[in-house]
Design an enzyme around this catalytic site. Structure first.
Site, short mmCIF file in Angstrom:
data_model
loop_
_atom_site.label_atom_id
_atom_site.label_comp_id
_atom_site.label_asym_id
_atom_site.label_seq_id
_atom_site.Cartn_x
_atom_site.Cartn_y
_atom_site.Cartn_z
N GLN A 78 0.29 6.53 -0.67
CA GLN A 78 -0.05 6.85 0.71
C GLN A 78 0.59 5.82 1.64
OE1 GLN A 78 -4.20 7.35 1.73
NE2 GLN A 78 -3.69 7.85 3.82
N PHE A 79 1.80 6.12 2.10
CA PHE A 79 2.54 5.18 2.94
C PHE A 79 1.85 4.92 4.27
CE2 PHE A 79 4.11 9.09 4.75
CZ PHE A 79 4.39 8.77 6.08
N THR A 80 0.96 5.81 4.71
CA THR A 80 0.31 5.64 6.01
C THR A 80 -0.62 4.43 6.06
OG1 THR A 80 -1.48 7.18 5.50
CG2 THR A 80 0.50 8.10 6.56
#
Length: 145
Positions: A78-80
């Site tokens: 989850q790059f966010t």
């Protein structure tokens, strides 16, 4: 590098309506590699994930790790989690690792978790996913390496 640990009784991840990974009692981990992360930081974070004591012992104290309880782990990229929210009303994802580095470190993190001997399921890197979980406690811990 960031790992958001959630103590769960169950968790699953789906892509295009199909469940591609699911676990029972253990951890749901959202993983994010950042621009300057290294293999050493990844290894350290995986070891910490396996050893972090957020499960209750017989006295109701958080003294047991996912390894101690023989739990399962669902690891989802989850790059966010790397969002920079310091300015304006729209996040910047500049701090996140470029996709090639992110994928390599995510795969390394999962491999290191699997070396711990537990059942480890994953999401699909870069895919649009739906995650379902039952957070136990609720207990959610943010680890940074």
């Amino acid at each position: 590098m960031i790992a958001l640990l959630q103590r769960v009784t169950a968790a699953s991840v789906s892509v295009n309506g199909e469940v591609i990974g699911s676990v029972g009692h253990g951890l749901m981990v959202l993983f994010c590699a950042e621009r300057n992360d290294t293999d050493a930081a990844c290894d350290k974070l995986a070891a910490k994930t396996l050893a972090y004591r957020i499960f209750e012992d017989e006295n109701g104290k958080m003294n047991r790790s996912v390894t101690d309880i023989g739990g399962e782990i669902l690891a989802v990229s989850q790059f966010t989690l790397a969002a920079d929210t310091s300015k304006g009303l729209r996040p910047s994802f500049f701090p996140a690792a470029e996709p090639a580095l992110g994928l390599r470190l995510y795969q390394r993190y999962v491999d290191k978790l699997r070396e711990g001997g537990l059942k480890v399921q994953t999401g699909q890197f870069g895919a649009y996913m739906q995650v379902a979980l039952v957070n136990d406690g609720p207990v959610t811990i943010w680890l940074k390496s």
